[in-house]
Structures are given as structure tokens and as C-alpha cells.
Design a protein around this motif. Structure first.
Motif, PDB file in Angstrom:
ATOM      1  N   ARG A 121       0.816  -1.211   0.000  1.00  0.00           N
ATOM      2  CA  ARG A 121       0.000   0.000   0.000  1.00  0.00           C
ATOM      3  C   ARG A 121       0.851   1.263   0.000  1.00  0.00           C
ATOM      4  O   ARG A 121       0.413   2.316  -0.487  1.00  0.00           O
ATOM      5  N   HIS A 122       2.073   1.185   0.514  1.00  0.00           N
ATOM      6  CA  HIS A 122       2.913   2.376   0.633  1.00  0.00           C
ATOM      7  C   HIS A 122       3.463   2.843  -0.714  1.00  0.00           C
ATOM      8  O   HIS A 122       3.963   3.974  -0.798  1.00  0.00           O
ATOM      9  N   ILE A 123       3.390   2.020  -1.758  1.00  0.00           N
ATOM     10  CA  ILE A 123       3.910   2.475  -3.052  1.00  0.00           C
ATOM     11  C   ILE A 123       2.800   2.985  -3.960  1.00  0.00           C
ATOM     12  O   ILE A 123       3.077   3.391  -5.100  1.00  0.00           O
ATOM     13  N   LEU A 124       1.549   2.986  -3.487  1.00  0.00           N
ATOM     14  CA  LEU A 124       0.470   3.544  -4.292  1.00  0.00           C
ATOM     15  C   LEU A 124       0.603   5.059  -4.345  1.00  0.00           C
ATOM     16  O   LEU A 124       1.001   5.701  -3.380  1.00  0.00           O
ATOM     17  N   GLY A 125       0.286   5.648  -5.491  1.00  0.00           N
ATOM     18  CA  GLY A 125       0.340   7.101  -5.630  1.00  0.00           C
ATOM     19  C   GLY A 125       1.298   7.540  -6.712  1.00  0.00           C
ATOM     20  O   GLY A 125       1.686   6.765  -7.592  1.00  0.00           O
ATOM     21  N   LEU A 126       1.691   8.825  -6.656  1.00  0.00           N
ATOM     22  CA  LEU A 126       2.543   9.432  -7.676  1.00  0.00           C
ATOM     23  C   LEU A 126       4.005   9.415  -7.246  1.00  0.00           C
ATOM     24  O   LEU A 126       4.327   9.668  -6.079  1.00  0.00           O
ATOM     25  N   TRP A 127       4.885   9.191  -8.238  1.00  0.00           N
ATOM     26  CA  TRP A 127       6.318   9.110  -7.979  1.00  0.00           C
ATOM     27  C   TRP A 127       7.090   9.728  -9.132  1.00  0.00           C
ATOM     28  O   TRP A 127       6.616   9.761 -10.271  1.00  0.00           O
ATOM     29  N   LEU A 137       6.930  10.787 -14.575  1.00  0.00           N
ATOM     30  CA  LEU A 137       5.752  10.708 -13.710  1.00  0.00           C
ATOM     31  C   LEU A 137       5.254   9.270 -13.713  1.00  0.00           C
ATOM     32  O   LEU A 137       4.815   8.750 -14.742  1.00  0.00           O
ATOM     33  N   LEU A 138       5.323   8.627 -12.551  1.00  0.00           N
ATOM     34  CA  LEU A 138       4.848   7.255 -12.380  1.00  0.00           C
ATOM     35  C   LEU A 138       3.641   7.266 -11.458  1.00  0.00           C
ATOM     36  O   LEU A 138       3.660   7.898 -10.410  1.00  0.00           O
ATOM     37  N   ASN A 139       2.598   6.561 -11.868  1.00  0.00           N
ATOM     38  CA  ASN A 139       1.398   6.434 -11.045  1.00  0.00           C
ATOM     39  C   ASN A 139       1.187   4.958 -10.736  1.00  0.00           C
ATOM     40  O   ASN A 139       0.972   4.147 -11.635  1.00  0.00           O
ATOM     41  N   ILE A 148      -0.159  -1.994 -10.550  1.00  0.00           N
ATOM     42  CA  ILE A 148       0.623  -1.676 -11.746  1.00  0.00           C
ATOM     43  C   ILE A 148       1.246  -0.293 -11.609  1.00  0.00           C
ATOM     44  O   ILE A 148       0.613   0.656 -11.145  1.00  0.00           O
ATOM     45  N   GLY A 149       2.504  -0.197 -12.015  1.00  0.00           N
ATOM     46  CA  GLY A 149       3.178   1.083 -12.092  1.00  0.00           C
ATOM     47  C   GLY A 149       3.125   1.600 -13.520  1.00  0.00           C
ATOM     48  O   GLY A 149       3.794   1.066 -14.407  1.00  0.00           O
ATOM     49  N   TRP A 150       2.314   2.638 -13.747  1.00  0.00           N
ATOM     50  CA  TRP A 150       2.141   3.219 -15.080  1.00  0.00           C
ATOM     51  C   TRP A 150       3.031   4.444 -15.226  1.00  0.00           C
ATOM     52  O   TRP A 150       2.916   5.392 -14.440  1.00  0.00           O
ATOM     53  N   MET A 151       3.900   4.445 -16.213  1.00  0.00           N
ATOM     54  CA  MET A 151       4.666   5.650 -16.546  1.00  0.00           C
ATOM     55  C   MET A 151       3.814   6.516 -17.467  1.00  0.00           C
ATOM     56  O   MET A 151       3.342   6.062 -18.514  1.00  0.00           O
ATOM     57  N   TYR A 152       3.594   7.777 -17.058  1.00  0.00           N
ATOM     58  CA  TYR A 152       2.792   8.703 -17.853  1.00  0.00           C
ATOM     59  C   TYR A 152       3.708   9.457 -18.820  1.00  0.00           C
ATOM     60  O   TYR A 152       4.713  10.054 -18.403  1.00  0.00           O
ATOM     61  N   LEU A 153       3.345   9.436 -20.088  1.00  0.00           N
ATOM     62  CA  LEU A 153       4.114  10.106 -21.129  1.00  0.00           C
ATOM     63  C   LEU A 153       3.262  11.193 -21.767  1.00  0.00           C
ATOM     64  O   LEU A 153       2.069  10.972 -22.036  1.00  0.00           O
ATOM     65  N   PRO A 154       3.840  12.373 -22.030  1.00  0.00           N
ATOM     66  CA  PRO A 154       3.064  13.438 -22.687  1.00  0.00           C
ATOM     67  C   PRO A 154       2.646  13.000 -24.087  1.00  0.00           C
ATOM     68  O   PRO A 154       3.232  12.090 -24.680  1.00  0.00           O
ATOM     69  N   PRO A 155       1.630  13.653 -24.650  1.00  0.00           N
ATOM     70  CA  PRO A 155       1.261  13.375 -26.046  1.00  0.00           C
ATOM     71  C   PRO A 155       2.419  13.720 -26.974  1.00  0.00           C
ATOM     72  O   PRO A 155       3.393  14.369 -26.589  1.00  0.00           O
ATOM     73  N   HIS A 156       2.319  13.279 -28.204  1.00  0.00           N
ATOM     74  CA  HIS A 156       3.347  13.606 -29.185  1.00  0.00           C
ATOM     75  C   HIS A 156       3.331  15.098 -29.498  1.00  0.00           C
ATOM     76  O   HIS A 156       2.260  15.697 -29.662  1.00  0.00           O
ATOM     77  N   ASP A 157       4.488  15.678 -29.548  1.00  0.00           N
ATOM     78  CA  ASP A 157       4.650  17.098 -29.827  1.00  0.00           C
ATOM     79  C   ASP A 157       4.080  17.427 -31.203  1.00  0.00           C
ATOM     80  O   ASP A 157       4.342  16.705 -32.176  1.00  0.00           O
TER      81      ASP A 157
END
Length: 504
Positions: A121-127, A137-139, A148-157
Motif C-alpha cells: 500500500r505504501h507504493i500507491l500514488g505518484l512518484w 511521472l509514475l502512477n 501496476i506502475g504506469w509511466m505517464y508520457l506526454p502526447p506527441h509534440d
């Protein structure tokens, strides 16, 4: 728990109760009456029907249930009821229909809670991952039957309005057995063995145990082309700018060396305060050849600040990219004069000079107006209110209030100002003087340069970098982020200070 133990007459408080009886033998009938009342309470609790106790125990936090099982044998037996643990999984981690699937494969809700959800539970959240200047940005979320650890990536420039992209980096589950399995999701060969270490508070590390799964048959060249298409949505032949090619190649070489063996540090979203100009949070913004980056907008009294969560070799992640003075609103002229970069420079640089003088002479009270078109006000919400009143009385057309109640005014970029987005809002609510952080490669010679912060609406703002003659457009990240908000503003500001020290 001590209360429950006293009522049941068992556990650690039994001896204390016996001593209490011994000490109260000579205290008269009042003490005897209290003793009898305690016995009545003891009997009434044990005599409660099991279904009532199940309902009571189901409402307690899951972290308290193991201690409750130590009170007496009856409690321990009742705590074997699946209904209790199913409710804890649902209320604390949002699991519902997924629990039935786990039970079908022979994993109980109690096992799921005790072996997977509670320990991790301690690893839930933003990192934020430690990837040098690039950050990220990892959620970490409970997603179906997995963590699941999701890496958030910006949209394509430069498509700043597009939704964020997500890429799974690791997952934790009990799907195949009653043991918890940690798997690395990096690469293109499917899940493989990984590891997670949670030593320090607000920090954890991931390790891949089979990095050969990250390699591709065509070697580094194929890996680079695949990465380029995923990261930028194009091929190297589509990028004609030589400097941009160098930046892209540099990022690939730097980031690929980690092989998903990373250290993450917790980050929080700022809590909203009544005086905030708009809802703080995460935004995607354009940064020239560096592409789209993620920033966190927060409010600190009379200041609005945007901190980079993803960065570049010039200004790394964790640095304060925008610092906006909400005590210095700018009333824009009409559209004809807005097209003149000289007119905008005159307004903003006048405020910049006054701000510099105040820094050098902090004991000198600020003047009522720095230059034509400028309005000075008090700090915080009071300053915004006075600025809005002044703007509403101004003969020049300009924004007249905050996001709560303001009429939009026409807006256009000055001629000669470059933008990655030809389609940008043509009306704005308010404008303020601010500074942006620029630096040479390797974060050399950093300096704050004056510019104009433009509030378009609740979900969009922009910044005109006067010295660079460039415009950055920012759009709100609308994904729902659980376990992400700071408990209070002090905790958030401490996190910001730590974040800046990571990359300074």
C-alpha cells in the motif's frame, strides 16, 4: 484493543483487571457496582450475534484487524469471514468485481489483502523516477487484479490537447499462485521477473532480473527506431532539425541505460486553497525542441509556480520553470497593439524593473503602478480582488476577474513570437507578470527571464518568453489520480524543496 480486552476478560489487560479487583476490594459498594456493570458489558459483547460482529468488524480499518484477532478466540474465528476482508478490499482499494475472479482461482479476499494490498500500500500514488535531468511521472495503482506502475508520457509534440499516454513498467499480482509475484513490463517480450525494494520512507526501487528481455533482434538501431516512434510518433527521417536530432539521440542513450532499474521518490499534488486562482494540478506544456513536458502548477500566497516533473538537459526536472507574481496583473491593450512585441515588452519589462528594485530594496513600499497597463494589489486573495476591480474600471480592454467570474477578452500573440501550436485560445481571462527559467546545456548559467503569464480558462494557460520570443501553451492533465494529494500544504511545500534539491 485494550477496551475490547477488558470487556472480554482476556488478553494483556486480564492481569491489570485482576490487580484492579484486588486493589478495589476495600473500596465499598460503589466499586462493586462498577465491577458488576463491567461484567454486564462483558457478557453483552460476547452475546452479540456473529452477523452483528461481522458488520462491526467490517467497518474497521484493515490495519486494525490483526490486532483484533488477538483479543479472543471468538473474534479470531469471526475474522475468518470473507465478507469482512472483501469489504476492506473494496473500500480501501476500490476492488469490486475483481474479487470474485480472485476467489474463482482459489485466492481469498483475506489472502489478497494480507499478502498483496496491505504490504504494497505504501507504493500507491505518484512518484518521480531518478532519470537525471529527464525525470518522469509514475502512477502506481490497483488496476484490476494487479498493482501496476504506469509511466505517464506526454502526447506527441505539439498536440498538447491530446490525452496522456501510459506505459506499464512493472506489476505485482497473485494470479498464478498464493505467492506474490513482481514482474518487469519493460521491453517488447512480455512480463518477466523483477523485484521491488522499499527501504526508505517515500522512496522505492525497481530492478529487472532478466534484462535480456529488453533487447531487440536488430540491436540498438532497431531499439532506437522503435523508441523514437513511441516517444515522438515519427521516424528520424521526419526530423529535419539537426539540433532536435541531437537532443533526441541524447535522451535515448541516457534513458535506455537504466534498463528499468530505477529509484522513485514520492510526489504529491497540491491541495486547493480558497484563494487559488484556479484548480492547481498537472499540465502538459510545449518546450520548443525538447517537445512536451509535464509541470505541476501550485499556488503560494501571492505567487503561482510551475515545477517541472519532466525536464531536459537545459532545465532539468524538479526545477521551478515559471514563477508568477499575482500581485502584478497586466491589462492588455486592444488587438492591434497586442500584435506589437514592443508594446508587450514595454508593459512587462516595466514591471520587471520594479520587481528588481523591490528585491534590492525590500524596505521600500511598492508603487501603485509600475507602468501603463499595470495594476498593483495586496497579497493573496485580497490582491486579486483589488486587481480585478481596477481592471474592470480601466479604459483599456482587459480581463476583469478570476476563473470564478470574469469576462473573456480577445487575445492574440505578438508578431514574431514563435509557437508550436498555431491553434491556441483567442480569448483570455487574466494576465500577470512572471519569470521563466532558462539555462545553457547541462543547466549552466541559469537565469530567470521576464514574461507574461496568460490565463485562458480553468484548464489552459500560456507563457510568453520575451527574451526567447517564444510561447508555451499548457493544457491540464485530466486523468483521475488516486492516493495523490498532499495531506496539507506544509507537506507539499517540503516535497517541492526536496524535489528541487534532487536535480540542483
Amino acid at each position: 484493543m485494550a477496551v475490547c480486552a477488558r470487556l472480554c476478560g482476556v488478553g494483556q489487560s486480564r492481569r491489570c483487571r485482576r490487580r484492579q479487583r484486588h486493589n478495589q476490594q476495600d473500596h465499598g459498594s460503589d466499586s462493586d457496582m462498577d465491577e458488576e456493570e463491567g461484567d454486564v458489558a462483558h457478557e453483552s459483547l460476547l452475546d452479540l450475534p456473529p452477523e452483528i460482529l461481522v458488520e462491526v468488524f467490517s467497518s474497521l480499518p484493515g490495519t486494525e484487524l490483526p490486532n483484533l484477532a488477538l483479543v479472543c478466540k471468538k473474534f479470531r474465528q469471526i475474522l475468518n469471514t470473507e465478507t469482512i476482508w472483501r469489504r476492506r478490499c473494496t473500500e480501501e482499494f476500490g476492488m469490486r468485481e475483481d474479487l470474485r475472479k480472485m476467489e474463482v482461482v482459489g485466492v481469498s479476499s483475506r489472502e489478497l489483502y494480507a499478502k498483496l494490498l496491505h504490504p504494497y500500500r505504501h507504493i500507491l500514488g505518484l512518484w518521480q523516477p531518478d532519470i537525471g535531468p529527464y525525470g518522469g511521472l509514475l502512477n502506481v495503482v490497483v488496476d484490476g487484479l494487479f498493482i501496476i506502475g504506469w509511466m505517464y508520457l506526454p502526447p506527441h509534440d505539439p498536440r498538447v490537447e491530446d490525452p496522456m499516454r501510459r506505459r506499464p513498467l512493472f506489476r505485482i499480482h497473485m494470479w498464478e499462485s498464493n505467492k506474490v509475484a513482481v514482474e518487469c513490463m519493460y521491453g517488447h517480450k512480455g512480463p518477466h521477473k523483477g523485484d521491488i525494494q522499499t527501504g526508505k520512507k517515500d522512496e522505492f526501487s525497481t530492478k529487472c532480473n532478466q534484462t535480456d528481455h529488453h533487447r531487440m533482434p536488430g540491436g540498438r538501431q532497431e531499439e532506437f527506431r522503435t523508441w523514437l516512434e513511441e516517444e515522438w510518433g515519427r521516424t528520424l527521417e521526419d526530423i529535419f532539425h539537426e539540433h532536435m536530432q541531437e537532443l533526441i539521440l541524447m535522451k535515448f542513450i541516457y534513458t535506455s541505460q537504466y534498463d528499468n532499474c530505477l529509484t522513485y521518490r514520492r510526489i504529491y499534488l497540491p491541495p486547493r486553497m480558497p484563494s487559488d486562482l484556479l484548480q492547481p494540478g498537472l499540465f502538459k506544456g510545449t518546450y520548443g525542441s525538447h517537445g512536451l513536458e509535464i509541470v505541476m502548477l501550485s499556488f503560494h500566497g501571492p505567487c503561482a509556480r510551475a515545477t517541472k516533473l519532466t525536464g531536459d538537459p537545459n532545465v532539468p526536472a524538479g526545477q521551478l520553470t515559471l514563477d508568477v507574481d499575482l500581485n502584478r496583473p497586466v491589462c492588455l491593450p486592444d488587438l492591434v497593439h497586442q500584435r506589437s512585441i514592443e508594446e508587450l515588452s514595454r508593459l512587462v519589462l516595466g514591471m520587471h524593473e520594479e520587481a528588481q528594485r523591490e528585491v534590492q530594496n525590500p524596505d521600500v513600499a511598492p508603487q501603485g503602478a509600475a507602468s501603463e497597463g499595470a495594476v498593483a494589489g495586496g497579497a493573496g486573495a485580497a490582491g486579486l480582488e483589488s486587481a480585478m476591480e481596477a481592471q474592470s474600471e480601466s479604459p483599456q480592454p482587459g480581463p476583469s476577474s478570476s476563473s470564478a467570474s470574469s469576462e473573456a477578452q480577445p487575445f492574440v500573440l505578438p508578431l514574431g513570437v514563435m509557437t508550436r501550436n498555431e491553434v491556441y485560445p483567442r480569448t483570455c481571462k487574466m494576465c500577470f507578470y512572471g519569470t521563466g527559467l532558462i539555462a545553457g546545456h547541462g543547466f549552466t548559467s541559469p537565469e530567470r527571464t521576464p514574461g507574461l503569464f496568460v490565463l485562458f480558462d480553468e484548464d489552459h494557460f500560456g507563457f510568453i518568453w520575451l527574451e526567447l520570443k517564444s510561447f508555451s501553451l499548457y493544457s491540464r492533465l485530466t486523468d483521475r489520480l488516486a492516493h495523490a494529494y498532499a495531506p496539507d500544504m506544509e507537506r507539499f511545500e517540503a516535497m517541492l524543496r526536496n524535489m528541487q534539491s534532487w536535480t540542483s
